[in-house]
Scaffold this active site. Sequence first.
Site, PDB file in Angstrom:
ATOM      1  N   ASP A 456      62.222 158.491  17.202  1.00 44.24           N
ATOM      2  CA  ASP A 456      63.043 157.628  18.049  1.00 44.24           C
ATOM      3  C   ASP A 456      63.778 156.630  17.164  1.00 44.24           C
ATOM      4  O   ASP A 456      63.421 156.424  15.995  1.00 44.24           O
ATOM      5  CB  ASP A 456      62.161 156.852  19.037  1.00 44.24           C
ATOM      6  N   ASP A 762      57.753 161.367  27.357  1.00 47.15           N
ATOM      7  CA  ASP A 762      57.659 161.937  26.016  1.00 47.15           C
ATOM      8  C   ASP A 762      56.397 162.763  25.842  1.00 47.15           C
ATOM      9  O   ASP A 762      56.224 163.422  24.813  1.00 47.15           O
ATOM     10  CB  ASP A 762      57.664 160.819  24.959  1.00 47.15           C
TER      11      ASP A 762
END
Length: 1039
Positions: A456, A762
């Site tokens: 990320d 996620d």
Amino acid sequence: MEKLDRYLQENFDVPAKNPSEEAQRRWRQAVGTIVKNRRRRFRWVPDLERRSLDKAKVRSTQEKIRVALYVQQAALIFSDGAKKKEYKLTGDIIKAGYAINPDELALITSKHDSKALKMHGGVDGISIKVRSSFDHGIYASELDTRQNIYGVNRYAEKPSRSFWMFVWDALQDMTLIILMVCALLSVAVGLATEGWPKGMYDGLGIILSIFLVVMVTAVSDYKQSLQFKELDNEKKKIFIHVTRDGRRQKISIYDLVVGDIVHLSIGDQVPADGLYIHGYSLLIDESSLSGESDPVYVSQDKPFILAGTKVQDGSAKMIVTAVGMRTEWGKLMSTLSEGGEDETPLQVKLNGVATIIGKIGLVFAILTFLVLLVRFLIDKGMTVGLLKWYSTDALTIVNYFATAVTIIVVAVPEGLPLAVTLSLAFAMKKLMNDKALVRHLSACETMGSAGTICTDKTGTLTTNHMVVDKIWISEVSKSVTSNTISGELNSVVSSSTLSLLLQGIFENTSAEVVKEKDGKQTVLGTPTERAILEFGLGLKGDHDAEYRACTKVKVEPFNSVKKKMAVLISLPNGTSRWFCKGASEIILQMCDMMVDGDGNAIPLSEAQRKNILDTINSFASDALRTLCLAYKEVDDDIDDNADSPTSGFTLIAIFGIKDPVRPGVKDAVKTCMSAGITVRMVTGDNINTAKAIAKECGILTEDGVAIEGPEFHSKSTEEMRDLILNIQVMARSLPLDKHTLVTNLRGMFDEVVSVTGDGTNDAPALHEADIGLAMGIAGTEVAKESADVIVLDDNFTTIINVARWGRAVYINIQKFVQFQLTVNIVALVINFVSACIIGSAPLTAVQLLWVNMIMDTLGALALATEPPNDEMMKRPPVRKGESFITKFMWRNIMGQSLYQLFVLGALMFGGERLLNIKGADSKSIINTLIFNSFVFCQVFNEINSREMQKINVFRGIISNWIFIAVIAATVAFQVVIIEFLGTFASTVPLNWQHWLLSVGLGSISLIVGVILKCIPVGSGETSATPNGYRPLANGPDDI
């Protein structure tokens, strides 16, 4: 783990990646054919039978809870006439000022008893009876009293295994038991033939050696168990937000008490039983408790929230009604044993190696015993005849058998899989100090082979300390400075426009303004929400007044799929208004109007839309995250349960939010590149923002590809195959896009992939990846449960440290295997050849047991705990399918073995003549010299094994105190054995020339090692390298 697999399968259609328990059970049976101590070999992995019982308990409890809920609902209809159980208030409860019994309070929530709740005055009545306030919570000064009456939030745990249980486990070694029997027989026969005390020396020596092996093994295993216990406690540390003493604060779940006001948000695991106070769109996943896969909608009509469940959507405040063992979750958890870890890939591989070597050792042991026995019988037949037997003959045969059994002890490298555990435990402990919590043993090992890191951006590559740097409003862009922005905006927009902006900021936020002990205001929430709310406060906006003036009717929290947050409010004039905030492109598509400088809504022309897009791109090119804020007036009769509208909005403003890159990230990315690891940034941000940050971090190169999630998702399989290895940035991506990227990298190119994640959505990507890395600060509990490693400081450099330690683990185990196989080969061959030619084994049972301890426990301590060095990150990762024992290792093993066999053979067959040793004890001196030289060869070869390819084996040795301590202890104890324990160890004291010779012969191993490392061998690569990784150089590296 089973619950998580089921959750992912049902919600995301993601299959489990771990082997089934049946496969594990078959594997253990396969490697259990030659096992010295099965209980010890599989100590740190789960007891599959116990795990099956645990699963049965979970299923049974879930069924009971589910049935109980149905029965309770039916029973309410007929309960009026039934006699209810009365719960009395004890003197302690009354004295403390509470008005409800703990058991009664716990049952109201666990049984979903709406009638009992109503009888007590509803949620408001419960809060009064437990002396709590929805706004101010409880007082910290009351914690001890509340814990004494209502209990602590801890589950009853099974007591830890004591040291003596590890001693008992070590004694379960079958070969040690056989040796113990041999020792007792030797003592009995020795006393009968040679009398006291001489007759018991041989047997007592074996018993003392066994005792030493058992104690060292038990101490090592016990220390590891304490370390795993400590790490397990770290895994259970969860922090939550509560309101106490009139302010919001973060506390450990273990400090939670009845009456606490808990704040729940998406991804949280509910820490205790409680009752819903108020919130927005709260969906609870109760599958972990009841087994029901459908989420439960919680509201003021159905306010019951159970511990152990997870927040799937929405947010809420709840009041705690039961903690610890008064919750169903607590009762369930207390019945389960410690799960243990599945075997790591390296443990599986080394279990197989240990079994093969064990079988070879068994053959050598049997042949050695048969050769010794046959030679003895031939000699006896030729001298006194086979019909005459003496007690000394029995002692000789017992000693032959003990030697054969001891060969098995040395040959079966039980330390191989255990060395993996030791090395992993050591690495996990060090990583814990470096802000990385390893939840699964295999992750630390696998991370060393990672070829791709999908990371990320926000909070991982950047600092996650966000501020509004620029704002666009009414076609005017302004840079934000805390001192002047308020006046500058007042000069370009009307007060009504500014009022609308502040209303949108204060109403459409999940952040909160709280007061600290010193009276100062603090903003709590996600970094993005904090940045916007702090900006609104900087405009001199009155947050509290705005909060009191309007009523929130419906809230749709932000998530990574919708990429927006919407709130419906009721205005003081009776009208309603939607505010929507989120990704710029998404919100702009929903708008057909915009606010002008006078606060009027005007149509949005194509030219204005183009200018706005240019502004968004301009902000993004400056590495700013962009968010749009818009509103829409709606009718009063709107359906509260309807989703927020997707069109007809009026654009208010665009925020440009600055999130600086973390210090050290660029160097960390550079380290990855030199280590053959590709870093791919996956983010939900605008592609221009993502590219700017990626270039600043050094991720996006000239030949790299930056792509948006929708475009990536639209690619065909063949297009994806051609594209995927070049993708370095994926912007505007959904969690599904991240999952697809990971799946294809693993499936198409056999990559070992690690993935970072923080949100509930996620979970599929984290679970699919070889190594899932969840963020410790920004990550939800669902993400953490799906992950293998929790990055406690959310820092990318910490991830590189995990990779560094992962490589260290793999290389350290290779060093240990190289060292141990050399000892195995030499010990087996020298005893077998000696038995065949001379008719006796030069290394006795006691001596072999000492060598076994050097090789197994002490060798593992010395070599498996080497810290990583920078050189490890200058070589490519180990690819899938590569042989664990490389050509470099075989070169070193065979070279050192041949040298040691040559030296020991020369001493055995020509030692007396070469060294001019004469006299009655010449044979004893030679055998002692052989034993001493053999041990010192292992000591120096242990030093050799510190580097498998480099010539300088002393680099960093001073900083590794464990290695130095092991070498020093080995040498010291060897001196004691030779000089003082000769009666038990079958040795005689040596003079200084013989000591010098032994040390000299051992030290030549260092010279042999240098020569061997100058011999070039193939790189040993067995798999393709699709990323163009450079194979390791042949021959010696730089010194």
